[in-house]
Design a protein around this motif. Structure first.
Motif, PDB file in Angstrom:
ATOM      1  N   SER A   1      -5.337  22.433  45.997  1.00 25.06           N
ATOM      2  CA  SER A   1      -4.113  22.828  45.301  1.00 25.06           C
ATOM      3  C   SER A   1      -4.403  23.494  43.960  1.00 25.06           C
ATOM      4  O   SER A   1      -3.514  24.105  43.357  1.00 25.06           O
ATOM      5  CB  SER A   1      -3.209  21.611  45.078  1.00 25.06           C
ATOM      6  N   SER A   2      -5.640  23.397  43.492  1.00 25.37           N
ATOM      7  CA  SER A   2      -6.045  24.052  42.248  1.00 25.37           C
ATOM      8  C   SER A   2      -6.988  25.217  42.496  1.00 25.37           C
ATOM      9  O   SER A   2      -7.447  25.856  41.537  1.00 25.37           O
ATOM     10  CB  SER A   2      -6.743  23.042  41.325  1.00 25.37           C
ATOM     11  N   ALA A   3      -7.283  25.498  43.749  1.00 28.48           N
ATOM     12  CA  ALA A   3      -8.358  26.432  44.076  1.00 28.48           C
ATOM     13  C   ALA A   3      -7.868  27.861  44.268  1.00 28.48           C
ATOM     14  O   ALA A   3      -6.773  28.108  44.780  1.00 28.48           O
ATOM     15  CB  ALA A   3      -9.066  25.975  45.352  1.00 28.48           C
TER      16      ALA A   3
ATOM     17  N   GLN B   1      -1.431  24.807  49.067  1.00 26.26           N
ATOM     18  CA  GLN B   1      -1.136  25.475  47.798  1.00 26.26           C
ATOM     19  C   GLN B   1      -2.356  26.124  47.154  1.00 26.26           C
ATOM     20  O   GLN B   1      -2.409  26.311  45.940  1.00 26.26           O
ATOM     21  CB  GLN B   1      -0.447  24.513  46.830  1.00 26.26           C
ATOM     22  N   SER B   2      -3.334  26.488  47.964  1.00 28.19           N
ATOM     23  CA  SER B   2      -4.431  27.289  47.438  1.00 28.19           C
ATOM     24  C   SER B   2      -3.946  28.705  47.157  1.00 28.19           C
ATOM     25  O   SER B   2      -3.044  29.223  47.828  1.00 28.19           O
ATOM     26  CB  SER B   2      -5.575  27.363  48.450  1.00 28.19           C
ATOM     27  N   VAL B   3      -4.540  29.348  46.171  1.00 27.80           N
ATOM     28  CA  VAL B   3      -4.301  30.764  45.909  1.00 27.80           C
ATOM     29  C   VAL B   3      -5.321  31.563  46.721  1.00 27.80           C
ATOM     30  O   VAL B   3      -6.519  31.301  46.643  1.00 27.80           O
ATOM     31  CB  VAL B   3      -4.441  31.079  44.409  1.00 27.80           C
TER      32      VAL B   3
ATOM     33  N   ASP C   1     -13.312  29.794  43.492  1.00 23.53           N
ATOM     34  CA  ASP C   1     -13.768  28.455  43.857  1.00 23.53           C
ATOM     35  C   ASP C   1     -14.410  28.430  45.235  1.00 23.53           C
ATOM     36  O   ASP C   1     -15.164  27.501  45.545  1.00 23.53           O
ATOM     37  CB  ASP C   1     -12.591  27.476  43.821  1.00 23.53           C
ATOM     38  N   SER C   2     -14.119  29.444  46.049  1.00 17.18           N
ATOM     39  CA  SER C   2     -14.666  29.468  47.403  1.00 17.18           C
ATOM     40  C   SER C   2     -14.545  30.864  47.985  1.00 17.18           C
ATOM     41  O   SER C   2     -13.724  31.679  47.525  1.00 17.18           O
ATOM     42  CB  SER C   2     -13.910  28.485  48.307  1.00 17.18           C
TER      43      SER C   2
END
Length: 264
Positions: A151-153, A179-181, A201-202
């Motif tokens: 959710s913060s990624a 809720q990933s961007v 982040d990935s």
């Protein structure tokens, strides 16, 4: 570092810069370039070929017995020692005037990536890694993020056309629901460099060729990240999937993308 690998590392850094500068000169004069097609959504230009020729010529001059596996000219597909080269990763961006592309050079010895160098000429950023010695951007140490939750990624991905569309859409759906961007970037190599540098982040792609991945995979690993093992199951010859991420995100991302196995 062995003397021979050290020489290859510094040579790869210098060659990547020169190659990237040549690519950028073409990028500044796109109206003069003819775009050809190697297949659906797979363009190629004189810039790709000339940049690749520069890389191979200069590395061959310094290391005349070395072998090469390159996107445009092919070459030796082997498991012992080989340079793996993408002259312009992100050609679709390049030909449309989008400054998200790079030069990617890796050196592989006995199924281990020893050197990974990626140069972004648009931002004059050289990302470089030497196996066991860390990763840098313009000589400054890099580190992946400490992101803990999807959710913060911010996740880079390119679904591509070579694998199941159902798998790609399913993974995207799961990531969006958590809720990933999501960012679809068009250059796997540069996206992997940005994972290593903590900007993403990935990064995930269900199937790529070795020249798209190997330099960036080493960058992520040397910056403290986790990656799937691209070279498993003869990835250097057949291609493979790639997942790279901040370590804490690994379980959730493996579940979402159905990629298992570790290179670290």
């Amino acid at each position: 570092m062995s003397d021979t690998l050290t020489a290859r590392y510094w040579t790869a850094c210098a060659v990547a810069r020169s190659a990237g500068q040549l690519a950028y000169r073409y990028f500044q004069n796109l109206e003069s370039i003819t775009v050809e097609s190697k297949g659906i959504q797979n363009p190629v230009t004189v810039a790709d070929r000339e940049v690749e020729n520069l890389i191979i010529s200069r590395l061959s001059h310094c290391f005349p017995t070395d072998q090469f596996l390159a996107e445009e000219s092919g070459g030796e597909r082997c498991d012992d020692q080989v340079w793996v080269i993408d002259p312009i990763d992100g050609t679709s961006n390049f030909v449309r005037g989008i400054p998200y592309f790079c030069v990617s050079i890796a050196y592989v010895v006995n199924q281990e990536i020893k050197i990974g160098v990626i140069y972004d000429p648009s931002r004059d950023e050289l990302f470089a890694a030497f196996y066991g010695k860390g990763a840098t951007r313009n000589d400054q140490p890099m580190e992946v993020t400490h992101c803990q939750e999807l959710s913060s990624a911010m996740i880079g991905l390119d679904i591509g056309l070579r694998t199941s569309m159902e798998l790609g859409l399913k993974a995207v759906q799961q990531l969006v629901l958590q809720q990933s961007v999501i960012r679809h970037l068009g250059s796997a190599a540069l996206a992997l460099a940005h994972v290593a540098d903590g900007r993403l982040d990935s990064y995930w792609n269900p199937h790529l060729n070795p020249w798209d991945v190997l330099a960036g995979q080493l960058l992520v690993q040397e910056a403290g990240g986790w990656t799937s093992d691209f070279l498993a199951q003869d990835g250097i010859n057949k291609g493979n999937s790639i997942l790279a991420c901040a370590p804490a995100l690994r379980p959730a991302l493996q579940q979402a993308t159905e990629i298992q196995g570790s290179a670290t």
